[in-house]
Motif scaffolding. Structure first.
Motif, PDB file in Angstrom:
ATOM      1  N   UNK A   1       1.050  -1.134   0.068  1.00 51.63           N
ATOM      2  CA  UNK A   1       0.014  -0.031   0.072  1.00 51.63           C
ATOM      3  C   UNK A   1       0.867   1.312  -0.158  1.00 51.63           C
ATOM      4  N   UNK A   2       0.509   2.228  -0.921  1.00 52.01           N
ATOM      5  CA  UNK A   2       1.076   3.623  -0.821  1.00 52.01           C
ATOM      6  C   UNK A   2      -0.120   4.621  -0.667  1.00 52.01           C
ATOM      7  N   UNK A   3       0.044   5.118   0.692  1.00 47.81           N
ATOM      8  CA  UNK A   3      -0.817   6.281   1.209  1.00 47.81           C
ATOM      9  C   UNK A   3      -0.835   7.193   0.152  1.00 47.81           C
ATOM     10  N   UNK A   4      -2.027   8.010  -0.098  1.00 46.12           N
ATOM     11  CA  UNK A   4      -3.218   7.660   0.599  1.00 46.12           C
ATOM     12  C   UNK A   4      -3.998   6.754  -0.168  1.00 46.12           C
ATOM     13  N   UNK A   5      -3.788   6.406  -1.377  1.00 46.79           N
ATOM     14  CA  UNK A   5      -4.856   5.543  -2.348  1.00 46.79           C
ATOM     15  C   UNK A   5      -4.112   4.920  -3.261  1.00 46.79           C
TER      16      UNK A   5
END
Ligand code: SF4
Length: 86
Positions: A60-64
């Motif tokens: 996962x790579x914040x934010x989306x």
């Protein structure tokens, strides 16, 4: 009557315009990453599964976004590639 020189110039102008617009289209297409899989290929869903969700995944790579899956990724989503965040 069609002027051959004008027609050729117009076609050339259109091709040049299309070529210069291509990078802009790629930028506006979103956070797609080279080599990333489409969400449908990994059974992505926007809701958690069995207590696992994207914001707890190592990809996962914040934010989306996601390193492995293309498109907008919800922090509460899940897919078959889920790996516990290190
Ligand atoms: S579970 Fe992990 S690999 Fe799958 S979409 Fe979410 S962040 Fe990406």
């Amino acid at each position: 009557m069609t002027d051959l020189k004008t027609t050729t110039l117009s076609r050339r102008t259109m091709l040049l315009a299309a070529a210069s617009a291509a990078p802009l289209l790629a930028i506006s297409a979103g956070p797609a990453r080279a080599g990333a899989l489409p969400p449908t290929a990994v059974a992505y869903q926007p809701t958690p599964k069995d207590g696992k969700q994207c914001d707890g995944c190592n990809q996962f790579v914040a934010p989306n976004a996601c390193k492995a899956v293309s498109g907008d990724i919800a922090p509460t989503g899940w897919c078959k590639l889920w790996v516990k965040k290190a």
